[in-house]
Structures are given as structure tokens and as C-alpha cells.
Scaffold this motif. Sequence first.
Motif, PDB file in Angstrom:
ATOM      1  N   TYR A 568       0.838  -1.193   0.000  1.00 47.69           N
ATOM      2  CA  TYR A 568       0.000   0.000   0.000  1.00 47.69           C
ATOM      3  C   TYR A 568       0.874   1.243   0.000  1.00 47.69           C
ATOM      4  CZ  TYR A 568      -4.229  -2.693   0.849  1.00 47.69           C
ATOM      5  OH  TYR A 568      -5.286  -3.559   0.720  1.00 47.69           O
ATOM      6  N   PHE A 569       0.448   2.250  -0.766  1.00 42.21           N
ATOM      7  CA  PHE A 569       1.196   3.498  -0.867  1.00 42.21           C
ATOM      8  C   PHE A 569       0.249   4.689  -0.713  1.00 42.21           C
ATOM      9  CE2 PHE A 569       3.530   0.314  -3.273  1.00 42.21           C
ATOM     10  CZ  PHE A 569       4.819   0.468  -2.789  1.00 42.21           C
ATOM     11  N   ILE A 570       0.810   5.795  -0.265  1.00 43.27           N
ATOM     12  CA  ILE A 570       0.029   7.012  -0.055  1.00 43.27           C
ATOM     13  C   ILE A 570       0.555   8.112  -0.971  1.00 43.27           C
ATOM     14  CG2 ILE A 570      -0.615   8.820   1.595  1.00 43.27           C
ATOM     15  CD1 ILE A 570      -0.412   6.812   3.809  1.00 43.27           C
ATOM     16  N   ALA A 571      -0.348   8.798  -1.651  1.00 41.62           N
ATOM     17  CA  ALA A 571       0.001   9.954  -2.473  1.00 41.62           C
ATOM     18  C   ALA A 571      -0.252  11.232  -1.683  1.00 41.62           C
ATOM     19  CB  ALA A 571      -0.822   9.964  -3.753  1.00 41.62           C
ATOM     20  N   ALA A 572       0.495  12.272  -2.005  1.00 38.64           N
ATOM     21  CA  ALA A 572       0.283  13.623  -1.473  1.00 38.64           C
ATOM     22  C   ALA A 572       0.472  13.699   0.039  1.00 38.64           C
ATOM     23  CB  ALA A 572      -1.101  14.147  -1.860  1.00 38.64           C
ATOM     24  N   HIS A 573       1.279  12.819   0.600  1.00 38.97           N
ATOM     25  CA  HIS A 573       1.586  12.912   2.030  1.00 38.97           C
ATOM     26  C   HIS A 573       2.516  14.098   2.266  1.00 38.97           C
ATOM     27  CE1 HIS A 573       3.309  11.881   5.974  1.00 38.97           C
ATOM     28  NE2 HIS A 573       2.224  11.151   6.150  1.00 38.97           N
ATOM     29  N   PRO A 574       2.404  14.770   3.412  1.00 41.25           N
ATOM     30  CA  PRO A 574       3.356  15.854   3.710  1.00 41.25           C
ATOM     31  C   PRO A 574       4.792  15.402   3.490  1.00 41.25           C
ATOM     32  CG  PRO A 574       1.635  15.826   5.364  1.00 41.25           C
ATOM     33  CD  PRO A 574       1.395  14.625   4.489  1.00 41.25           C
ATOM     34  N   GLY A 575       5.560  16.256   2.801  1.00 44.82           N
ATOM     35  CA  GLY A 575       6.936  15.944   2.471  1.00 44.82           C
ATOM     36  C   GLY A 575       7.110  15.339   1.100  1.00 44.82           C
ATOM     37  N   SER A 576       6.024  14.880   0.480  1.00 44.22           N
ATOM     38  CA  SER A 576       6.109  14.217  -0.819  1.00 44.22           C
ATOM     39  C   SER A 576       5.763  15.201  -1.929  1.00 44.22           C
ATOM     40  CB  SER A 576       5.151  13.019  -0.861  1.00 44.22           C
ATOM     41  OG  SER A 576       5.188  12.402  -2.132  1.00 44.22           O
ATOM     42  N   GLN A 597      -6.081  -0.204  -6.392  1.00 45.28           N
ATOM     43  CA  GLN A 597      -6.662   0.630  -5.343  1.00 45.28           C
ATOM     44  C   GLN A 597      -5.537   1.394  -4.642  1.00 45.28           C
ATOM     45  OE1 GLN A 597      -8.790  -2.137  -2.882  1.00 45.28           O
ATOM     46  NE2 GLN A 597     -10.509  -2.270  -4.288  1.00 45.28           N
ATOM     47  N   VAL A 598      -5.588   2.698  -4.737  1.00 45.58           N
ATOM     48  CA  VAL A 598      -4.558   3.544  -4.120  1.00 45.58           C
ATOM     49  C   VAL A 598      -5.251   4.622  -3.299  1.00 45.58           C
ATOM     50  CG1 VAL A 598      -2.881   3.119  -5.945  1.00 45.58           C
ATOM     51  CG2 VAL A 598      -4.445   5.037  -6.168  1.00 45.58           C
ATOM     52  N   GLN A 599      -4.502   5.283  -2.418  1.00 44.92           N
ATOM     53  CA  GLN A 599      -5.109   6.266  -1.537  1.00 44.92           C
ATOM     54  C   GLN A 599      -4.318   7.570  -1.521  1.00 44.92           C
ATOM     55  OE1 GLN A 599      -4.988   5.034   2.605  1.00 44.92           O
ATOM     56  NE2 GLN A 599      -3.184   3.777   2.256  1.00 44.92           N
ATOM     57  N   THR A 600      -5.048   8.650  -1.269  1.00 42.23           N
ATOM     58  CA  THR A 600      -4.458   9.973  -1.098  1.00 42.23           C
ATOM     59  C   THR A 600      -4.466  10.294   0.391  1.00 42.23           C
ATOM     60  OG1 THR A 600      -5.420  10.607  -3.222  1.00 42.23           O
ATOM     61  CG2 THR A 600      -4.592  12.383  -1.834  1.00 42.23           C
ATOM     62  N   PHE A 601      -3.451  10.994   0.847  1.00 38.62           N
ATOM     63  CA  PHE A 601      -3.352  11.352   2.261  1.00 38.62           C
ATOM     64  C   PHE A 601      -4.616  12.057   2.736  1.00 38.62           C
ATOM     65  CE2 PHE A 601      -2.160  14.858   5.236  1.00 38.62           C
ATOM     66  CZ  PHE A 601      -2.027  14.072   6.367  1.00 38.62           C
ATOM     67  N   TYR A 602      -5.125  11.577   3.868  1.00 38.18           N
ATOM     68  CA  TYR A 602      -6.349  12.106   4.454  1.00 38.18           C
ATOM     69  C   TYR A 602      -5.987  12.736   5.800  1.00 38.18           C
ATOM     70  CZ  TYR A 602     -11.516  12.101   4.665  1.00 38.18           C
ATOM     71  OH  TYR A 602     -12.843  12.465   4.670  1.00 38.18           O
ATOM     72  N   PRO A 603      -6.037  14.049   5.943  1.00 31.62           N
ATOM     73  CA  PRO A 603      -5.636  14.699   7.209  1.00 31.62           C
ATOM     74  C   PRO A 603      -6.678  14.495   8.311  1.00 31.62           C
ATOM     75  CG  PRO A 603      -5.490  16.231   5.340  1.00 31.62           C
ATOM     76  CD  PRO A 603      -6.317  15.059   4.904  1.00 31.62           C
ATOM     77  N   SER A 604      -6.544  13.408   9.057  1.00 32.82           N
ATOM     78  CA  SER A 604      -7.471  13.128  10.150  1.00 32.82           C
ATOM     79  C   SER A 604      -7.113  13.975  11.364  1.00 32.82           C
ATOM     80  CB  SER A 604      -7.426  11.645  10.508  1.00 32.82           C
ATOM     81  OG  SER A 604      -6.107  11.274  10.899  1.00 32.82           O
ATOM     82  N   PRO A 605      -8.085  14.300  12.205  1.00 31.92           N
ATOM     83  CA  PRO A 605      -7.818  15.174  13.351  1.00 31.92           C
ATOM     84  C   PRO A 605      -6.731  14.604  14.264  1.00 31.92           C
ATOM     85  CG  PRO A 605     -10.171  14.865  13.051  1.00 31.92           C
ATOM     86  CD  PRO A 605      -9.495  13.901  12.132  1.00 31.92           C
ATOM     87  N   MET A 606      -5.863  15.485  14.739  1.00 31.97           N
ATOM     88  CA  MET A 606      -4.894  15.223  15.797  1.00 31.97           C
ATOM     89  C   MET A 606      -3.644  14.476  15.362  1.00 31.97           C
ATOM     90  SD  MET A 606      -5.633  13.917  19.669  1.00 31.97           S
ATOM     91  CE  MET A 606      -6.875  15.178  19.939  1.00 31.97           C
ATOM     92  N   SER A 607      -3.583  13.908  14.171  1.00 31.75           N
ATOM     93  CA  SER A 607      -2.373  13.188  13.785  1.00 31.75           C
ATOM     94  C   SER A 607      -1.237  14.168  13.539  1.00 31.75           C
ATOM     95  CB  SER A 607      -2.616  12.346  12.528  1.00 31.75           C
ATOM     96  OG  SER A 607      -2.670  13.158  11.367  1.00 31.75           O
ATOM     97  N   LEU A 608       0.003  13.674  13.683  1.00 29.09           N
ATOM     98  CA  LEU A 608       1.181  14.521  13.463  1.00 29.09           C
ATOM     99  C   LEU A 608       1.295  14.930  12.001  1.00 29.09           C
ATOM    100  CD1 LEU A 608       3.645  12.604  15.780  1.00 29.09           C
ATOM    101  CD2 LEU A 608       3.056  15.021  16.002  1.00 29.09           C
ATOM    102  N   ALA A 609       0.917  14.037  11.087  1.00 32.16           N
ATOM    103  CA  ALA A 609       0.970  14.386   9.665  1.00 32.16           C
ATOM    104  C   ALA A 609      -0.022  15.495   9.346  1.00 32.16           C
ATOM    105  CB  ALA A 609       0.681  13.159   8.804  1.00 32.16           C
ATOM    106  N   THR A 610      -1.160  15.517  10.040  1.00 27.44           N
ATOM    107  CA  THR A 610      -2.128  16.591   9.840  1.00 27.44           C
ATOM    108  C   THR A 610      -1.550  17.917  10.319  1.00 27.44           C
ATOM    109  OG1 THR A 610      -3.996  15.080  10.020  1.00 27.44           O
ATOM    110  CG2 THR A 610      -4.437  17.408  10.457  1.00 27.44           C
ATOM    111  N   ALA A 611      -0.791  17.883  11.413  1.00 23.83           N
ATOM    112  CA  ALA A 611      -0.112  19.099  11.877  1.00 23.83           C
ATOM    113  C   ALA A 611       0.878  19.583  10.827  1.00 23.83           C
ATOM    114  CB  ALA A 611       0.592  18.835  13.207  1.00 23.83           C
TER     115      ALA A 611
END
Length: 758
Positions: A568-576, A597-611
Motif C-alpha cells: 500500500y502506498f500514499i500519495a500527497a503525504h506531507p513531504g512528498s 486501489q490507491v489512496q491519497t493522504f487524508y488529514p485526520s484530526p490530531m495526527s502529526l501528519a495533519t499538523a
Amino acid sequence: MIKKHKTAPNLFSYPQYWAECYGVSSFLPTSREEMDLLGWDSCDVIIVTGDAYVDHPSFGMAVMGRLLERHGYRVGIIDQPDWRSAEDFKRLGEPNLFFGVTAGNMDSLINRYTADLKVRNDDAYTPYGAGGKRPDRAVIVYSQRCKEAFNKVPVMIGGIEASLRRIAQYDYWSDEVRRSVLVDSTADILLYGNAERAMVEVTHAIAKGRKMSELTDIRGTTIIRNTPPGGYTEIDSTRVDWPGQVDKIYSPYEYIPEGKCQSGEEIDPDVMPIRVIPAPLRRGNKLDPAKTYVRLPSFEKVSKDPVLYAHTSRILHLESNPHNARALIQKHGKKEVWVNPPPIPLETPEMDGVFDLPYARIPHPKYGKARIPAYDMIKTSINIMRGCFGGCTFCSITEHEGRVIQSRSHESILNEIEEIKLKVPGFTGHISDLGGPTSNMYTLNCKDDEIQASCRKLSCVYPVICENLNTDHSPTTELYRKTRAVEGVHTVSIASGLRYDLAVEDPEYVRELVTHHVGGLLKIAPEHSEDDTLSKMMKPGMGTYDKFKRMFEKYSKEAGKKQYLIPYFIAAHPGSDDKDMMNLALWLKKNDFKPDQVQTFYPSPMSLATAMYHSNKNPLKPVSYKSEMVHNTKDAEQRVTQKGFLRYHDANNWPALRKTLRDMGRDDLIGNGKDKLVPAEEADNRQGRRPVKAKPGQQTGASHSSNRPTKENIEAREKAKRKQETEARIKAASANSNGSSNSVKRKPKSKVKRRTTG
């Protein structure tokens, strides 16, 4: 001073409430008619949930309801109420103690919208998978309706939606920082994380006549105060170092050597990293955590200052170890949101007790034959543990369940298999999963309680596996063998995601897994190929993936099985950025992976990646206004393009990828050949149909390669060539017939064989 590993009273040691005389119900009632059949005149606690009521330990409302029933309380369920008025919230009457409100097993907004902010058409937690059966921000809506229905009844909120919004949090859907959900919902108390301990403690306290407002110090709860409590020392998280030399200062996180930041790197004198120091200072003395709280920047400040938001996120995560965390406080207007330290994790006998409760293990009968997709997925799966110490920045498991692994006993798990055999209709002998947040963290924890009690690391496995972490998978291996031996069980699959950097530490486990528990495909999550992006995810490099892949292929071959990894891989993650996604696409093509089936970064509340996403700062390191900037892809079109790199083989993505590659000056990757990423424009006209789709992450064979001729093309060319040779022979024979008959020489038969294709 030696740090102590904190403990708590046994979850089942409390005296029974008087209503235990009513015994155990086959299902918790969802209507007054069902209450009448049980002989109840009222409910002590009513749980309001956004999910359909499935009486199964994978559904939060069932766990909390059955747990309170075990303690002697009468618990009713209001499932998926009509929120357009308060009427449906009165269906069970007024509860004697309180309402418990949850959005369900999923955050209501993540449940309803995709990462591209498009409305989903279905809801797996609803009969027939129908969408739109719960409101957006369900915790807020349900809580306010409960207050409207019975304004004197206390309201408790919990579940993952409330848990991840316990302080001010960035809200992706409105693109703003919102207040604590406790403030917006007007509820009386918030329970976060796996809340069995807090639920039992609060319920018994209310039953004894205490008011909800008096319950100020229960672990795992968040409340609203008018002022901070007396007798505490406040630590201001936003104080920065004074210029010049400063004597040693006690930090709640660690001593920081002069001239160095927390990472040990030299400090630029022009940059003033945000450090946490006490106010007032107490030199030479360490503060008592039980009488210390950390003041976070106020909602008003973090809503306007992304750097302070990133700093606040960092502090929240550093204060997440239940054995050393301090209380947090954050001002919202004139009110103070007070977050008590996390709950003490459950011990194995307590975990067994929770999962051994008398669940019916099926949906409530009122749904008839309606299919509930989420139930179908888990009805023969078994949760063997909780928690995750991986610390992946984009994941909310750690923020909700914590880093300490809580495991069940083998006996309890084997008993659950017997329950499945007995209670699940149509059981065929297939256990669909033995897992949890991660399939292979079962029983893995810190080797030393004292070390764990003082640790504030965000991950036990990043950047390398901690030397104090137990990585022995033998209890899991033994469990697998025991479950396979259960009479009536023919297959035990492992469907939960595998942490492969841990798995490679125990080859015997990998052999057992690959030989007996992989049905052809195994899910793993490298997430990316580029080190810079992986560092923002707190994920291991691809060298670890390669090591696991070699082990997987070796043991699959030994078992005589043809099996594949599903990465599994994530697109558009912070830093990418686009270059990172291009390199990931090249890695995929090199390894002949064609993800579907691939996924795009989803900024969920409170996660460090969302910050990171909101602030463009990296909270994995000390944060300042001049500290490291993080690249973020926020433009909708760019996010789609980055996702398109993961599906480089899909002709629908080729135009956007060509444009991006040309903008990057990488025209060399456009064209035909194994060193190219996408074909040139001429291929669009030749594309008679969509490319063949491989299964998600499945390694494709040579026949799928776009630069190789197909069998049909080979046969067509051979047929044309044979026709041409025949016409040439006829022409030659005709010419010779005009001359001497002796001059016509027939070729040997062996020389005119028909050519065939293989």
C-alpha cells in the motif's frame, strides 16, 4: 527517582449495581417494547450511536453496553436516530444516570467524505450499506439532541470522533482549526481512547450520587473547568529559552545540553526553538507529575498561528505515555479544557474479561435479513490485541488506543473461536483474521517496566527498532498453531496489516505466516519509496521491505505456493512532492507493480501528519518559526496528479502525468521502452481499451508489459509472412515454367515447413 509503572484497580473488581438482578439480556434493548419484555421500567444508561447495533466485540457500543451490564446496569441502545428533531432520542425514556454518545466505529466525516472531499454513496456500518444515516459531526449533533430531549440528564461523549477532537484540532473539511468537541457539543465529560476504565469509574461514581461536574481527575477523561486546579505547578509549553547562557533547567521531557536541541543537533543562535520549561523554575528539583499540568497555547492562538498549532500537536504526543504523562490544559475563551492523563492499559485478564462478555455476535434481529457490510467483514475475525507503537504520523490508532500493546490470552482467543462456531450463522470453518491494529504486535512490549515508565519516544521502531523492545513473535506463532488445530476450523487467515520491519526479526514467524496463513495475497504498507517522505511518516526505508520480500518469496517457494505481496502506498503525504511521486512510480514500474486501489493522504484530526499539512512544519522535531519547512500538496488538481503517479499504467492518467513530467523537465520518461514511465501521445489513439488491471499491488507477468508484442500480434505477423513466402514461391514457379522444365527444382520438403508460434 525511579519511575514507577502505574497500575489501576481491576476492571471487574467493583461491586455490582443493584439492577444486576435483571440478569443478562440476549440483546441490549433498542425500544420500549424490548424494555417491557425484560421487565425494565427505565434504563440506567442509554448509548446513542451512529452505527447499526451489532452485538459484537468489534463494535464500541456493544463493548461498553455489555461491560456496564456486567457491572449490573441496565443499558439501552439508540442506534442511528433521526437527528432532525429530539423525538427519536426519547424512544427509551429518560436514563437514570446519563446518555453516552458516540459517532460510531468511524469518524462521521471520514465515513461520509473521501480524501477528495467527495460524498461517499455508502456506509458500511448501516443496513444495506446505505449512506446518509448519520449526520456530519455526529457527536455534536447527537449530544445537543440529548440535551434537548432531557436537559437535566448528563451527557458523556466518546468513541474515535470525540477522542481525536479532545483539544483544538485542525479540521480538514472546513480548512480551519476548530474548538474542542467537548465545548461545541455542550456535553459534560469526554472519554478518550479505549475507555473501559473511565466508563466504569464514571458510571459507579454517578450511581453513588456524585455529579458529573465533580469528576475532575479520572484518567482518560476531558472536562471543562472555569479555572486551573489549586495545588498544581503549571508548565507553560510556549516559553522559549532566554538569550545567553542559562543554568540547567528542568524540562518535562528531558535535560537539553547547552547549545543543543532535543535531537542533539547544534542550535543556530538566530533560531529560538520552542522548548518546554516550567514556570516558576524549580532548579535541582523534579516536579511531581501528579501535581503538574502543561499549559498549551489557547484555542484562539493556535487557530491563528499554524506554528503554535504544530508545537501543540508535538506536546500532546509527547504527553501520551500513561506512565509519565501530565495533565494538559487549553483555554477556550473564558473556559479551560482539562485533559487528564491517558488511561492505564488493560492487563491480559481484563482484556479477556472484556472479550468474554456474552455478545450475541450478530446484528440486532430488528434488521431482519438486511446486510451490514462492516459486520460481514468481521463476523469471523478475532481481535487479539490493542494499541500500536509504530507511531506512523498519518495514522490515528496511536492517538486513540495508545502505544502500549494490550494482549489477550491464548485461552480467551480459542474460546472466541468456539463462540463463533456456535453463534455465527453459516460458519464454514474459515477464521478471516487474527489481528488488530497490526497483526504482529501481539504481546510485544518494552522489556523493562521502569524504562517504559520514563520513555517519551514517539515510536518504538523508528528510525530503528528500540533495543528495549521485545520482538519475540513466538507467542503469536504458537497461537497460530493452536487455532489451526481447533476442530471445525480449516483455514485461519491473517488480514490485518503486517509490520514487516518487526516480522523480519523473527524468521520462524514469517515462515509460519507464509506457509499456513496467506491465501495468495498478503497486505503490507511500505507507503512510499523515498527516504525524505518516509521520514515524515516515521516509516522504515525500502531496504527493510526488500529483506522481507526475499523472506516471503523464499518461504512461499518452500511451501510450494505462488503468493504475492500487496503493498500500500500514499500519495500527497506531507513531504512528498512530484519528484518523490515520480520516483515512487518508477520504483513501481521497475518492480512490475500495477496498483489498482490507491489512496491519497487524508488529514485526520490530531495526527502529526495533519499538523504538518496545516502548518508546513515538522512536529517530529522542536518547532520554531524558522525550523524545517515541510512541502505539502494541497491543490486538488495536484493531489489527483500525485495519485495518478501510483496508477502510472492507467491511460486515463497519462495526459496529466505527461504535463507534470514536462514541467519537471523529465521528457525522457515519456515514450516507449522499459525505461519510460508513460507512453507518448500516439498511444492514446491506439488505446482501444483500458489497460488490464492487476489486483492491488499484484506483481504482473510479462504478458502485461506494454512494450512487448501480444500473442495475437505475433500470430498476425507470422500469418502475413507465410502468405508473402507462398506468393513468392508461386511467382518463382510461374517464371520458371516459361523456360526448361528441367530448370524447375522443387525445394526439399524439410525446407518449406510451416512456421509456428510458441
